[in-house]
Design a protein around this motif. Structure first.
Motif, PDB file in Angstrom:
ATOM      1  N   ILE A  26     -42.684 -50.421  33.145  1.00  0.00           N
ATOM      2  CA  ILE A  26     -44.131 -50.530  32.974  1.00  0.00           C
ATOM      3  C   ILE A  26     -44.883 -49.265  33.393  1.00  0.00           C
ATOM      4  CG2 ILE A  26     -46.174 -51.683  33.929  1.00  0.00           C
ATOM      5  CD1 ILE A  26     -44.716 -54.325  33.605  1.00  0.00           C
ATOM      6  N   PRO A  27     -44.611 -48.666  34.562  1.00  0.00           N
ATOM      7  CA  PRO A  27     -45.384 -47.468  34.940  1.00  0.00           C
ATOM      8  C   PRO A  27     -45.307 -46.352  33.909  1.00  0.00           C
ATOM      9  CG  PRO A  27     -44.229 -48.340  36.844  1.00  0.00           C
ATOM     10  CD  PRO A  27     -43.715 -49.101  35.661  1.00  0.00           C
ATOM     11  N   ASP A  83     -48.592 -44.084  33.679  1.00  0.00           N
ATOM     12  CA  ASP A  83     -48.931 -43.940  35.093  1.00  0.00           C
ATOM     13  C   ASP A  83     -47.993 -42.962  35.794  1.00  0.00           C
ATOM     14  OD1 ASP A  83     -51.015 -45.700  34.845  1.00  0.00           O
ATOM     15  OD2 ASP A  83     -49.872 -47.439  35.527  1.00  0.00           O
ATOM     16  N   VAL A  84     -46.784 -42.777  35.225  1.00  0.00           N
ATOM     17  CA  VAL A  84     -45.835 -41.783  35.745  1.00  0.00           C
ATOM     18  C   VAL A  84     -45.313 -40.969  34.570  1.00  0.00           C
ATOM     19  CG1 VAL A  84     -45.168 -43.263  37.679  1.00  0.00           C
ATOM     20  CG2 VAL A  84     -43.807 -43.294  35.570  1.00  0.00           C
ATOM     21  N   ASP A  85     -44.792 -39.773  34.870  1.00  0.00           N
ATOM     22  CA  ASP A  85     -44.225 -38.934  33.825  1.00  0.00           C
ATOM     23  C   ASP A  85     -42.720 -39.173  33.714  1.00  0.00           C
ATOM     24  OD1 ASP A  85     -43.023 -37.614  35.969  1.00  0.00           O
ATOM     25  OD2 ASP A  85     -44.360 -35.887  35.876  1.00  0.00           O
ATOM     26  N   PRO A 143     -46.369 -39.526  39.711  1.00  0.00           N
ATOM     27  CA  PRO A 143     -47.663 -40.092  39.296  1.00  0.00           C
ATOM     28  C   PRO A 143     -48.450 -39.086  38.472  1.00  0.00           C
ATOM     29  CG  PRO A 143     -47.253 -40.481  41.633  1.00  0.00           C
ATOM     30  CD  PRO A 143     -46.198 -39.528  41.175  1.00  0.00           C
ATOM     31  N   THR A 144     -49.071 -39.562  37.413  1.00  0.00           N
ATOM     32  CA  THR A 144     -49.918 -38.700  36.596  1.00  0.00           C
ATOM     33  C   THR A 144     -51.357 -38.845  37.053  1.00  0.00           C
ATOM     34  OG1 THR A 144     -50.225 -40.457  34.961  1.00  0.00           O
ATOM     35  CG2 THR A 144     -48.423 -38.902  34.588  1.00  0.00           C
ATOM     36  N   TYR A 161     -36.692 -42.377  40.478  1.00  0.00           N
ATOM     37  CA  TYR A 161     -37.273 -43.090  41.610  1.00  0.00           C
ATOM     38  C   TYR A 161     -38.677 -42.577  41.885  1.00  0.00           C
ATOM     39  CZ  TYR A 161     -32.702 -45.079  42.346  1.00  0.00           C
ATOM     40  OH  TYR A 161     -31.526 -45.785  42.152  1.00  0.00           O
ATOM     41  N   SER A 162     -39.552 -43.515  42.171  1.00  0.00           N
ATOM     42  CA  SER A 162     -40.944 -43.166  42.452  1.00  0.00           C
ATOM     43  C   SER A 162     -41.043 -42.479  43.805  1.00  0.00           C
ATOM     44  CB  SER A 162     -41.807 -44.432  42.449  1.00  0.00           C
ATOM     45  OG  SER A 162     -41.471 -45.261  43.552  1.00  0.00           O
TER      46      SER A 162
END
Length: 521
Positions: free
Chosen positions: A430-431, A436-438, A443-444, A350-351
């Motif tokens: 997609i992220p 864009d995420v690890d 978030p990277t 989860y983001s």
């Protein structure tokens, strides 16, 4: 000198959002999509000098001799490849727009090899992308001086053209585009000469040249509409090279590239095969994850081609056979994830905003999974079309309630549910696919993140296009995927992504417009 990046020329909002701006006037397209007024740009004078410097240097190279001496080419290529070899070391990442005392050709070559060649990942059991190209190019440099008009010379021109176009798009340099097109024309002439000889036509250098020219076409955005002008060449050479091309690693990797290219044309664009390559199905290993997926795509394409060849309207028995074939194909595809090693399976995290994300051990796995999801969407849409044809025939027969026919009809609710599930999974991946995420969904940043390579982004384009066009995306999902295609096209310079994004917008704004893929029976 390693290129450290130039100041962004994008609008203030795009720079704040850290996305590529298309720099349209008076306001950029991204802001319009985002639903905010474009705040405008920095003064032009801030950037003008650097752009003119790049163009002046490129024009200077163009005014010099187009063809360097063979000995100089061989020497400079060796120097360039020495630099490129460092990309395979984990501690080294090239961003080579500038190398001291190097020509624009060598700068382009290093940048292209960095972005489009990826080494094998043996730990994950994944093959690389065009990893055999640098040594093949170096070998071509050694023999070119004694074999003008040979496959080696053709390969050199094809690589140079693609590399120059890659750097031209990345740096927005029209002079480099001119040089790239000159090399492209030279490569086409060399390819015609190579194909005229039975011995030269089957060489790896010739096949690799077609691959590079097709890649050039996608990077430059110069396809014939959405169709590639090199698909027929792929089909012809795969057939001509025969089973022997699968006996060694390089030949098998080349074949996989061409095979995937061909079936994208058939399944995503509705093209018809020009040569019979179904013979290869018996040579693919269904237990290998990638080749098993290729086999599934082949069976879907066989069903699609069978539908194209049938009379209109088809006979009821024929449609029932299609339904049964489609069901078996769907069962096979649904079993594909169950045969994967654990390290290939996605994880749900989860983001920071609490949104579900799908992450993987590496981006290559995410790309393969998205091809799988696109294939399942293709098949569900195909089955939906077949089922509508079946119900229409039953209705015209005057026996719509005949119990003997009830078992053949498909549940369209289930078909739609699978399509929506695959669409959601693609969007949730997609992220991670864009770095864009690890692996934990965090978030990277530009400092600790690993930026996506152009080859990886290239692998995302067709699955995203098909999901965008046929995956029943919600408005939010449609905008998400469309923005990714715009990002790939504008940031990484793969113009095909921009073309497909525009085509998807056209299809969505004109529901009555003819679709490119499946159009029913």
């Amino acid at each position: 000198m390693v290129y450290g990046g130039k100041p962004s020329t994008g609008c203030y909002l795009c720079r704040k959002r850290k996305i590529k701006c298309d720099e349209a006037r008076p306001g950029c397209r991204n802001c319009d999509i985002y639903g905010r007024p474009c705040p405008g740009y920095r003064p032009d004078a801030v950037f003008r000098n650097e752009t003119r410097k790049v163009e002046r240097l490129a024009k200077k190279d163009i005014s010099s001799s187009i063809s360097e001496s063979n000995s100089s080419s061989s020497s400079s290529s060796s120097q360039a490849l020495t630099v490129v070899d460092r990309q395979h070391q984990p501690s080294s990442t090239l961003s080579l727009h500038r190398i001291a005392d190097a020509t624009w050709e060598n700068r382009a070559l290093c940048y292209f090899f960095d972005q489009y060649t990826i080494a094998d990942n043996k730990d994950e059991g994944l093959s690389g992308h065009l990893e055999y190209l640098p040594p093949l190019y170096a070998r071509a440099a050694e023999v070119e001086s004694t074999a003008k008009g040979s496959p080696a010379a053709c390969l050199r021109s094809a690589v140079d053209a693609t590399a120059l176009m890659t750097l031209a798009n990345s740096s927005n340099s029209p002079p480099l585009m001119i040089k790239a097109r000159y090399k492209y024309g030279k490569a086409l002439r060399g390819l015609r000469e190579a194909l005229a000889s039975p011995d030269s036509a089957v060489k790896d250098e010739t096949f690799a040249s077609v691959m590079l020219l097709s890649l050039y076409e996608d990077i430059s955005g110069e396809r014939n509409g959405l169709f590639s002008s090199h698909t027929a060449g792929f089909e012809f050479l795969m057939k001509l090279r025969g089973e022997g091309q699968l006996d060694h690693r390089r030949g098998r990797d080349m074949f996989n590239f061409a095979y995937a290219h061909t079936y994208v044309e058939i399944l995503a664009l509705g093209d018809k095969p020009r040569h019979d390559i179904d013979w290869v199905m018996g040579l693919l290993d269904r237990n290998d994850p990638i080749e098993g997926l290729m086999l599934a795509a082949s069976r879907i394409s066989q069903l699609f081609v069978s539908m194209q060849k049938a009379p209109n309207p088809p006979e009821l028995a024929t449609v029932e056979q299609w339904i049964e074939t489609g069901r078996r194909s769907d069962d096979e595809l649904s079993q594909w994830p169950l045969q994967l090693p654990d390290r290939w399976l996605p994880l749900i995290v989860y983001s920071t905003a609490g949104e579900p994300l799908m992450v993987y051990k590496c981006i290559a796995n995410a790309i393969i999974w998205n091809y799988y999801r696109a294939a399942r969407v293709m098949l569900q849409q195909l089955l939906f079309s077949i089922n509508r044809t079946y119900l229409s025939i039953i209705k015209k027969s005057g026996k719509p309630d005949d119990p003997s026919q009830a078992g053949s009809a498909l549940d369209e609710t289930v078909l739609r549910a699978v399509v929506r599930e695959m669409t959601t999974d693609v969007c949730n991946s997609i992220p991670f696919s864009l770095s864009d995420v690890d692996e934990l969904g965090r978030p990277t940043s530009s400092l600790d993140g690993k930026p996506i390579r152009a080859a990886q982004a290239f692998g995302l384009i067709w699955p995203l296009w098909y999901i965008l066009s046929w995956g029943l995306p919600t408005e939010a999902q449609f905008n998400q995927i469309r923005e990714v295609l715009w990002r790939i096209g504008s940031t990484l310079g793969i113009k095909l992504a921009l073309i497909l994004a525009r085509e998807a917008e056209r299809m969505r704004s004109e529901p009555s417009a003819p679709a490119v893929g499946f159009s029913g029976c």
